[in-house]
Write a protein that holds these residues in place. Structure first.
Motif, PDB file in Angstrom:
ATOM      1  N   UNK A  19     101.451  -5.413 -18.874  1.00 44.91           N
ATOM      2  CA  UNK A  19     102.740  -5.623 -19.524  1.00 44.91           C
ATOM      3  C   UNK A  19     103.470  -6.825 -18.924  1.00 44.91           C
ATOM      4  N   UNK A  20     103.407  -6.962 -17.604  1.00 49.36           N
ATOM      5  CA  UNK A  20     104.040  -8.107 -16.945  1.00 49.36           C
ATOM      6  C   UNK A  20     103.424  -9.407 -17.425  1.00 49.36           C
ATOM      7  N   UNK A  21     102.098  -9.392 -17.619  1.00 51.62           N
ATOM      8  CA  UNK A  21     101.422 -10.589 -18.114  1.00 51.62           C
ATOM      9  C   UNK A  21     101.869 -10.976 -19.512  1.00 51.62           C
ATOM     10  N   UNK A  22     102.116  -9.979 -20.357  1.00 54.74           N
ATOM     11  CA  UNK A  22     102.584 -10.256 -21.721  1.00 54.74           C
ATOM     12  C   UNK A  22     103.971 -10.893 -21.678  1.00 54.74           C
ATOM     13  N   UNK A  23     104.858 -10.326 -20.872  1.00 60.34           N
ATOM     14  CA  UNK A  23     106.213 -10.884 -20.766  1.00 60.34           C
ATOM     15  C   UNK A  23     106.189 -12.283 -20.140  1.00 60.34           C
ATOM     16  N   UNK A  24     105.340 -12.469 -19.170  1.00 62.71           N
ATOM     17  CA  UNK A  24     105.240 -13.785 -18.542  1.00 62.71           C
ATOM     18  C   UNK A  24     104.750 -14.830 -19.533  1.00 62.71           C
ATOM     19  N   UNK A  25     103.755 -14.473 -20.315  1.00 58.17           N
ATOM     20  CA  UNK A  25     103.231 -15.400 -21.328  1.00 58.17           C
ATOM     21  C   UNK A  25     104.300 -15.767 -22.346  1.00 58.17           C
ATOM     22  N   UNK A  26     105.200 -14.824 -22.625  1.00 57.21           N
ATOM     23  CA  UNK A  26     106.280 -15.072 -23.576  1.00 57.21           C
ATOM     24  C   UNK A  26     107.443 -15.834 -22.950  1.00 57.21           C
ATOM     25  N   UNK A  27     107.342 -16.131 -21.651  1.00 61.64           N
ATOM     26  CA  UNK A  27     108.397 -16.876 -20.980  1.00 61.64           C
ATOM     27  C   UNK A  27     109.514 -16.028 -20.426  1.00 61.64           C
ATOM     28  N   UNK A  34      99.276   1.132 -12.515  1.00 62.58           N
ATOM     29  CA  UNK A  34      99.394  -0.241 -12.016  1.00 62.58           C
ATOM     30  C   UNK A  34      98.772  -1.221 -12.998  1.00 62.58           C
ATOM     31  N   UNK A  35      97.642  -0.827 -13.577  1.00 65.97           N
ATOM     32  CA  UNK A  35      96.979  -1.691 -14.565  1.00 65.97           C
ATOM     33  C   UNK A  35      97.884  -1.891 -15.782  1.00 65.97           C
ATOM     34  N   UNK A  36      98.553  -0.838 -16.212  1.00 66.58           N
ATOM     35  CA  UNK A  36      99.479  -0.952 -17.335  1.00 66.58           C
ATOM     36  C   UNK A  36     100.618  -1.908 -17.007  1.00 66.58           C
ATOM     37  N   UNK A  37     101.219  -1.729 -15.828  1.00 66.97           N
ATOM     38  CA  UNK A  37     102.342  -2.576 -15.430  1.00 66.97           C
ATOM     39  C   UNK A  37     101.920  -4.043 -15.307  1.00 66.97           C
ATOM     40  N   UNK A  74     100.830   0.029 -24.322  1.00 62.78           N
ATOM     41  CA  UNK A  74     100.257  -1.268 -23.958  1.00 62.78           C
ATOM     42  C   UNK A  74      99.834  -2.045 -25.204  1.00 62.78           C
ATOM     43  N   UNK A  75      99.249  -1.336 -26.173  1.00 63.34           N
ATOM     44  CA  UNK A  75      98.855  -1.977 -27.423  1.00 63.34           C
ATOM     45  C   UNK A  75     100.069  -2.503 -28.170  1.00 63.34           C
ATOM     46  N   UNK A  76     101.138  -1.722 -28.183  1.00 64.00           N
ATOM     47  CA  UNK A  76     102.371  -2.130 -28.852  1.00 64.00           C
ATOM     48  C   UNK A  76     102.964  -3.368 -28.184  1.00 64.00           C
ATOM     49  N   UNK A  77     102.999  -3.387 -26.847  1.00 62.88           N
ATOM     50  CA  UNK A  77     103.546  -4.538 -26.125  1.00 62.88           C
ATOM     51  C   UNK A  77     102.737  -5.800 -26.426  1.00 62.88           C
ATOM     52  N   UNK A  78     101.423  -5.643 -26.479  1.00 63.82           N
ATOM     53  CA  UNK A  78     100.558  -6.783 -26.787  1.00 63.82           C
ATOM     54  C   UNK A  78     100.883  -7.340 -28.167  1.00 63.82           C
ATOM     55  N   UNK A  79     101.073  -6.460 -29.147  1.00 68.27           N
ATOM     56  CA  UNK A  79     101.415  -6.885 -30.503  1.00 68.27           C
ATOM     57  C   UNK A  79     102.776  -7.580 -30.528  1.00 68.27           C
TER      58      UNK A  79
END
Length: 446
Positions: free
Chosen positions: A204-212, A198-201, A161-166
């Motif tokens: 992660x979905x929020x990160x991808x959504x923010x990136x478009x 579920x919290x992880x997913x 999760x930390x890696x995905x955020x970065x």
């Protein structure tokens, strides 16, 4: 990601601490480097008691805690002179923590997460400063940290999760394409609760959504929904599906058992527009729904989705359905305008939009104000009822007649070909027939 095997350095504890602390000090301003050396001297005194005994386990743990704090203060110690030094020292620190704490304890997990978070902070700072080299170092450190832990470790999702955020902050999510095919086996291995998965997913979905990257965000949101039915998650998945420009169904959400029942109010009505209401009748209902629920759609907070987009998709589905139902494969502009509830002058723009969306292939005849349909994609149609069966039967009959005519033409051509080249000379068979006919005539006259 593949697992890696950490090779524990054959160094005494004091040397391990000196290596990690000296590395961290090189990421400090000159004034703080002096403080780091003094801290190491303090550690030496703790490691060499006056009575000559071995330092206690708690003494070693206290030293490790302070080293971890130093890494946190230096934002992961990414400013070392050599790139490879940061990675090797990070693995050494992981070994030191694991060697001195119970790997199943809460404190061990807290220290590991603190280091990972520090690396993320340092990586994001490097991204903001336009230093991609340092960002790549941070990404590799977090990847190595993930692989350092066993496949079932509950720390894997935390580090991932930390890696995905970065990666999201560095606009580099393409470096880690999380797909259901690769993620589901990992989720099944992690020894964490369903709630944590579920919290992880969701994160992660929020990160991808923010990136478009809405398609990837939808995949992860659906995975979260499959593990825990939640009205808010189902509603957000619905919004993501409709926000995708060239997507015209919500099948992925409705396939999840219980997801449909979780939707209510405007979301329930929205699903009906794409599933229950006749495609042509849905246009008028969608126009009314969009007018009433514009604020609701805006509140869903998904980029690219508003009430007008909902109405656009319903109209394109209606256009595609009308094309699919056309027996003549020709539709007048007037009929399209009436079905879509738009001005006739706008019909061409709607047909072009449908073509660009891959819903159909067609030609526009401006002089005749006719749309000639070439083919229709199933992505824009959902119902196959009595009218569709009748149309299919008619087209199959036409196809059968066309095939029969083609076969007759081929057979005729084959007969001509079998006769050989056409010349002005009579063939032997023709001459024999002519001779026999002449003989019969002579016999008759005699």
């Amino acid at each position: 990601m593949s697992d890696c095997v950490a090779i524990a350095p054959e160094l005494p504890f004091r040397s391990q601490i000196a290596e990690t602390l000296q590395h961290a000090s090189r990421s400090m301003p000159p004034a703080d480097q002096v403080a780091a050396r003094e801290l190491l001297n303090t550690f030496d005194k703790q490691l060499k008691p006056a009575d000559g005994s071995e330092p206690s386990t708690e003494t070693k743990r206290e030293i490790v805690r302070k080293v971890v704090n130093t890494f946190v203060e230096t934002k992961g110690a990414l400013e070392a002179a050599k790139e490879g030094e940061a990675e090797s020292c990070s693995l050494l620190l992981q070994h030191v923590i694991a060697d001195n704490f119970d790997t199943k304890s809460e404190e061990y997990a807290k220290l590991v997460k603190s280091v990972a978070e520090a690396v993320r902070v340092g990586g994001e700072a490097a991204a903001e400063a336009g230093r991609p080299g340092k960002v790549e170092i941070a990404e590799r450190i977090l990847t190595n940290s993930y692989n350092f832990f066993p496949a079932e470790s509950p720390l894997r999702p935390a580090v991932l999760q930390t890696l995905i955020t970065l990666l999201g902050a560095a606009d580099d999510l393409s470096a880690l394409p999380l797909t259901p095919a690769t993620l589901i086996p990992a989720l099944n291995q992690w020894s964490t609760s369903e709630e944590e998965k579920v919290a992880f997913l969701t994160h992660a979905a929020g990160v991808y959504e923010k990136a478009g990257e809405l398609s990837r965000a939808l995949d992860l949101t659906v995975l979260a929904l499959e593990r825990a039915i939640d009205a808010k998650t189902a509603e957000h998945a619905l919004a993501l599906a409709l926000a995708l420009p060239n997507r015209f169904d919500v099948d992925d959400i409705l396939k999840v058992q219980g997801a449909r029942d979780a939707l209510s109010g405007p979301a329930d009505e929205l699903v009906d527009l794409f599933t229950k209401v006749d495609e042509l009748a849905a246009v008028e209902k969608a126009a009314a729904w969009s007018k009433t629920n514009a604020a609701y759609v805006e509140k869903l907070g998904v980029a690219g989705l508003d009430a007008e987009e909902v109405l656009r998709k319903v109209r394109l589905i209606a256009l595609t359905t009308l094309a699919a139902r056309s027996a003549t494969k020709e539709i007048t502009y007037a009929d399209l305008a009436g079905a879509l509830k738009v001005d006739e002058a706008d019909v061409e723009a709607w047909v072009i939009d449908a073509i660009r969306a891959g819903l159909l292939q067609a030609r526009l005849s401006q002089p005749q104000s006719i749309v000639r349909v070439i083919s229709v994609s199933s992505r824009g149609t959902r119902r196959f009822g009595k009218d569709e069966w009748q149309l299919l039967e008619k087209r199959l009959s036409e196809w059968k007649s066309a095939v029969a005519e083609a076969r007759a033409t081929i057979e005729s051509a084959e007969e001509v070909a079998a006769q050989g080249p056409i010349t002005n000379q009579r063939r032997p068979q023709q001459r024999r027939q002519q001779g026999q006919q002449e003989q019969q005539e002579e016999a008759t006259q005699a």
